[in-house]
Design a protein around this motif. Structure first.
Motif, PDB file in Angstrom:
ATOM      1  N   VAL A   1      12.887   9.424  -0.343  1.00 48.14           N
ATOM      2  CA  VAL A   1      12.995   9.941   1.021  1.00 48.14           C
ATOM      3  C   VAL A   1      11.888  10.963   1.256  1.00 48.14           C
ATOM      4  CG1 VAL A   1      14.442  11.195   2.663  1.00 48.14           C
ATOM      5  CG2 VAL A   1      15.481   9.546   1.085  1.00 48.14           C
ATOM      6  N   ILE A   2      11.221  10.867   2.400  1.00 50.12           N
ATOM      7  CA  ILE A   2      10.146  11.793   2.759  1.00 50.12           C
ATOM      8  C   ILE A   2      10.618  12.650   3.931  1.00 50.12           C
ATOM      9  CG2 ILE A   2       7.766  12.021   3.559  1.00 50.12           C
ATOM     10  CD1 ILE A   2       7.158   9.361   2.257  1.00 50.12           C
ATOM     11  N   ASP A   3      10.711  13.956   3.693  1.00 49.08           N
ATOM     12  CA  ASP A   3      11.185  14.892   4.717  1.00 49.08           C
ATOM     13  C   ASP A   3      10.047  15.607   5.438  1.00 49.08           C
ATOM     14  OD1 ASP A   3      13.913  14.390   4.171  1.00 49.08           O
ATOM     15  OD2 ASP A   3      13.842  15.753   2.451  1.00 49.08           O
ATOM     16  N   GLN A   4       8.837  15.491   4.909  1.00 48.58           N
ATOM     17  CA  GLN A   4       7.701  16.205   5.497  1.00 48.58           C
ATOM     18  C   GLN A   4       7.459  15.739   6.936  1.00 48.58           C
ATOM     19  OE1 GLN A   4       6.205  18.578   3.955  1.00 48.58           O
ATOM     20  NE2 GLN A   4       4.079  18.803   4.607  1.00 48.58           N
ATOM     21  N   PRO A   5       7.404  16.664   7.910  1.00 50.18           N
ATOM     22  CA  PRO A   5       7.105  16.261   9.291  1.00 50.18           C
ATOM     23  C   PRO A   5       5.776  15.525   9.357  1.00 50.18           C
ATOM     24  CG  PRO A   5       7.860  18.534   9.215  1.00 50.18           C
ATOM     25  CD  PRO A   5       7.650  18.112   7.794  1.00 50.18           C
ATOM     26  N   ARG A   6       5.687  14.534  10.199  1.00 51.90           N
ATOM     27  CA  ARG A   6       4.468  13.717  10.243  1.00 51.90           C
ATOM     28  C   ARG A   6       3.237  14.510  10.666  1.00 51.90           C
ATOM     29  NH1 ARG A   6       8.489  10.168  11.123  1.00 51.90           N
ATOM     30  NH2 ARG A   6       8.419   8.285   9.829  1.00 51.90           N
TER      31      ARG A   6
ATOM     32  N   GLU B   1       2.460  17.250   9.694  1.00 54.17           N
ATOM     33  CA  GLU B   1       2.021  18.057   8.552  1.00 54.17           C
ATOM     34  C   GLU B   1       1.569  17.190   7.379  1.00 54.17           C
ATOM     35  OE1 GLU B   1       5.098  20.815   7.524  1.00 54.17           O
ATOM     36  OE2 GLU B   1       5.312  21.566   9.576  1.00 54.17           O
ATOM     37  N   ARG B   2       1.455  15.897   7.606  1.00 62.54           N
ATOM     38  CA  ARG B   2       1.052  14.992   6.531  1.00 62.54           C
ATOM     39  C   ARG B   2      -0.462  14.781   6.563  1.00 62.54           C
ATOM     40  NH1 ARG B   2       5.712  10.183   6.562  1.00 62.54           N
ATOM     41  NH2 ARG B   2       7.503  11.566   6.883  1.00 62.54           N
ATOM     42  N   ASP B   3      -1.194  15.808   6.211  1.00 61.05           N
ATOM     43  CA  ASP B   3      -2.641  15.665   6.187  1.00 61.05           C
ATOM     44  C   ASP B   3      -3.058  14.885   4.937  1.00 61.05           C
ATOM     45  OD1 ASP B   3      -2.448  17.490   4.063  1.00 61.05           O
ATOM     46  OD2 ASP B   3      -3.039  19.179   5.302  1.00 61.05           O
ATOM     47  N   ALA B   4      -4.361  14.631   4.816  1.00 60.61           N
ATOM     48  CA  ALA B   4      -4.867  13.795   3.725  1.00 60.61           C
ATOM     49  C   ALA B   4      -4.530  14.393   2.360  1.00 60.61           C
ATOM     50  CB  ALA B   4      -6.368  13.597   3.873  1.00 60.61           C
ATOM     51  N   GLU B   5      -4.642  15.714   2.241  1.00 56.37           N
ATOM     52  CA  GLU B   5      -4.359  16.372   0.964  1.00 56.37           C
ATOM     53  C   GLU B   5      -2.891  16.201   0.581  1.00 56.37           C
ATOM     54  OE1 GLU B   5      -4.681  20.819  -1.116  1.00 56.37           O
ATOM     55  OE2 GLU B   5      -5.450  20.456   0.910  1.00 56.37           O
ATOM     56  N   TRP B   6      -2.004  16.410   1.569  1.00 59.26           N
ATOM     57  CA  TRP B   6      -0.574  16.256   1.278  1.00 59.26           C
ATOM     58  C   TRP B   6      -0.240  14.803   0.922  1.00 59.26           C
ATOM     59  CZ3 TRP B   6       3.244  13.127   3.072  1.00 59.26           C
ATOM     60  CH2 TRP B   6       4.544  13.419   2.633  1.00 59.26           C
ATOM     61  N   ARG B   7      -0.817  13.860   1.667  1.00 55.00           N
ATOM     62  CA  ARG B   7      -0.515  12.453   1.404  1.00 55.00           C
ATOM     63  C   ARG B   7      -0.939  12.040   0.003  1.00 55.00           C
ATOM     64  NH1 ARG B   7      -2.755  11.671   6.651  1.00 55.00           N
ATOM     65  NH2 ARG B   7      -4.547  10.569   5.770  1.00 55.00           N
ATOM     66  N   GLU B   8      -2.088  12.528  -0.432  1.00 55.13           N
ATOM     67  CA  GLU B   8      -2.566  12.182  -1.769  1.00 55.13           C
ATOM     68  C   GLU B   8      -1.662  12.790  -2.841  1.00 55.13           C
ATOM     69  OE1 GLU B   8      -4.698   9.922  -4.211  1.00 55.13           O
ATOM     70  OE2 GLU B   8      -4.878   9.964  -2.011  1.00 55.13           O
ATOM     71  N   ALA B   9      -1.237  14.031  -2.636  1.00 57.27           N
ATOM     72  CA  ALA B   9      -0.344  14.681  -3.594  1.00 57.27           C
ATOM     73  C   ALA B   9       1.008  13.979  -3.647  1.00 57.27           C
ATOM     74  CB  ALA B   9      -0.169  16.161  -3.230  1.00 57.27           C
ATOM     75  N   GLU B  10       1.521  13.611  -2.487  1.00 55.27           N
ATOM     76  CA  GLU B  10       2.812  12.920  -2.432  1.00 55.27           C
ATOM     77  C   GLU B  10       2.709  11.540  -3.080  1.00 55.27           C
ATOM     78  OE1 GLU B  10       6.946  12.508  -1.096  1.00 55.27           O
ATOM     79  OE2 GLU B  10       5.581  14.086  -1.762  1.00 55.27           O
ATOM     80  N   THR B  11       1.595  10.870  -2.868  1.00 54.07           N
ATOM     81  CA  THR B  11       1.387   9.565  -3.498  1.00 54.07           C
ATOM     82  C   THR B  11       1.410   9.686  -5.015  1.00 54.07           C
ATOM     83  OG1 THR B  11       0.085   8.760  -1.618  1.00 54.07           O
ATOM     84  CG2 THR B  11      -0.204   7.614  -3.710  1.00 54.07           C
ATOM     85  N   ARG B  12       0.771  10.721  -5.552  1.00 53.81           N
ATOM     86  CA  ARG B  12       0.771  10.928  -7.004  1.00 53.81           C
ATOM     87  C   ARG B  12       2.169  11.253  -7.512  1.00 53.81           C
ATOM     88  NH1 ARG B  12      -4.091  13.766  -5.820  1.00 53.81           N
ATOM     89  NH2 ARG B  12      -2.984  15.747  -5.980  1.00 53.81           N
TER      90      ARG B  12
ATOM     91  N   ASN C   1       0.828  -1.193   0.000  1.00 58.70           N
ATOM     92  CA  ASN C   1       0.000   0.000   0.000  1.00 58.70           C
ATOM     93  C   ASN C   1       0.871   1.256   0.000  1.00 58.70           C
ATOM     94  OD1 ASN C   1      -1.747   2.147   0.696  1.00 58.70           O
ATOM     95  ND2 ASN C   1      -3.128   0.743   1.783  1.00 58.70           N
ATOM     96  N   LEU C   2       0.960   1.915  -1.158  1.00 61.01           N
ATOM     97  CA  LEU C   2       1.801   3.103  -1.260  1.00 61.01           C
ATOM     98  C   LEU C   2       1.299   4.223  -0.361  1.00 61.01           C
ATOM     99  CD1 LEU C   2       4.140   4.661  -2.499  1.00 61.01           C
ATOM    100  CD2 LEU C   2       2.663   5.199  -4.463  1.00 61.01           C
ATOM    101  N   ARG C   3      -0.002   4.400  -0.271  1.00 60.49           N
ATOM    102  CA  ARG C   3      -0.550   5.467   0.584  1.00 60.49           C
ATOM    103  C   ARG C   3      -0.185   5.211   2.045  1.00 60.49           C
ATOM    104  NH1 ARG C   3      -4.029   5.011  -3.695  1.00 60.49           N
ATOM    105  NH2 ARG C   3      -4.625   7.014  -4.674  1.00 60.49           N
ATOM    106  N   GLU C   4      -0.202   3.952   2.444  1.00 62.31           N
ATOM    107  CA  GLU C   4       0.208   3.599   3.799  1.00 62.31           C
ATOM    108  C   GLU C   4       1.676   3.951   4.022  1.00 62.31           C
ATOM    109  OE1 GLU C   4      -1.198  -0.010   6.077  1.00 62.31           O
ATOM    110  OE2 GLU C   4       0.677  -0.783   5.227  1.00 62.31           O
ATOM    111  N   ALA C   5       2.519   3.643   3.042  1.00 65.75           N
ATOM    112  CA  ALA C   5       3.947   3.954   3.154  1.00 65.75           C
ATOM    113  C   ALA C   5       4.177   5.454   3.251  1.00 65.75           C
ATOM    114  CB  ALA C   5       4.697   3.378   1.955  1.00 65.75           C
ATOM    115  N   VAL C   6       3.427   6.226   2.472  1.00 69.37           N
ATOM    116  CA  VAL C   6       3.562   7.690   2.510  1.00 69.37           C
ATOM    117  C   VAL C   6       3.143   8.225   3.878  1.00 69.37           C
ATOM    118  CG1 VAL C   6       2.576   9.822   1.582  1.00 69.37           C
ATOM    119  CG2 VAL C   6       3.339   8.025   0.027  1.00 69.37           C
ATOM    120  N   HIS C   7       2.122   7.633   4.464  1.00 72.70           N
ATOM    121  CA  HIS C   7       1.633   8.046   5.777  1.00 72.70           C
ATOM    122  C   HIS C   7       2.687   7.810   6.866  1.00 72.70           C
ATOM    123  CE1 HIS C   7      -2.094   8.009   8.658  1.00 72.70           C
ATOM    124  NE2 HIS C   7      -1.109   8.732   9.130  1.00 72.70           N
TER     125      HIS C   7
END
Length: 256
Positions: A228-233, A235-246, A202-208
């Motif tokens: 590598v994901i530098d975004q503080p956890r 600050e990883r809201d649903a909108e950011w997670r979806e954008a990062e997944t894409r 699950n990529l979305r799970e990994a991004v989370h």
């Protein structure tokens, strides 16, 4: 009996517990049920910094769980080596199934993981974090799958491991329950920080959850790339997670 296809490699524990997990699997072959040799892993090499959360993602059958078993020490017949961060070998594993003893209570199941030296340790804070304070005397048959997986997480963190391995711990759960448990995992992991390595599809799970995601190729697997994901956890809201997944899906085609 299957032949010894690969030499047995020692898995060492460095003297400095703050060192990273280092994995270098340069070959893994086994004999399948049909007697045909399966070349599972060609070259998987990566490093997980101390206290980080790393995730392996790849196609089904590419060797993710095999790699996890090698790190855990359940499979020693491979080429390469693994250097763990804990000199005392304190490793916790969370599998797809909670694997709770049905005749033991929630608290008894968790305390079974403790060594004799700390078997009487106060676990009130841990029960509170995982939301099981009111469930300590319940039996596994009284729990939903989501609650049973909370118990499995609590059992893993109870020993305060320096290395935590997770094999698709939230698979088969509905998305709402899985999301709650991912948040719970991060909360407990942040409170009892350890080096974590997880396998998921699950990529979305990994991004989370992850600090870094390692993408593997089809069998025989190699490392396709690392993100590598530098975004503080926080600050990883649903909108950011979806954008990062894409963004990741564009970078590593076919991962969704």
């Amino acid at each position: 009996m299957a032949p010894n296809l690969r030499h047995e490699t020692n898995i060492t524990a460095p003297t400095n517990a703050s060192r990273p997990l280092r994995v270098s699997i340069t070959g893994k072959t086994f004999e399948g049920a049909d007697g045909v040799l399966v070349h599972a892993i060609e070259d998987i090499a990566f490093e997980a910094p101390a206290g980080s959360f790393t995730t392996l993602i790849g196609p089904s059958g590419c060797g993710k769980t095999t790699a996890l078993r090698i790190v855990l020490g359940l499979d020693r017949h491979f080429e390469g080596g693994v250097s763990r961060p804990d000199p005392d070998g304190r490793i916790a594993a969370v599998f797809q199934e909670p694997r709770l003893l049905p005749w033991r209570t929630v608290e008894q199941n968790i305390r079974l993981a403790l060594s004799a030296a700390v078997e009487g340790e106060n676990l009130d804070d841990l029960f509170a974090i995982v939301g099981l304070s009111e469930m300590r005397g319940r039996f596994p048959t009284e729990l939903s799958l989501g609650l049973a997986r909370r118990v499995a997480l609590a059992r893993a963190f109870a020993i305060r491991p320096s290395l935590l391995l997770l094999d698709e711990p939230f698979v088969s759960l509905d998305e709402m329950t899985a999301t709650r448990l991912r948040r719970l995992l991060i909360e407990v992991w942040s409170a009892r920080r350890t080096t974590a390595l997880m396998v998921t599809h699950n990529l979305r799970e990994a991004v989370h959850l992850s600090d870094r995601i390692i993408f593997l190729t089809e069998r025989p697997s190699t490392v396709r790339g690392v993100h590598v994901i530098d975004q503080p956890r926080n600050e990883r809201d649903a909108e950011w997670r979806e954008a990062e997944t894409r963004r990741i899906a564009d970078k590593f085609s076919g991962v969704l």
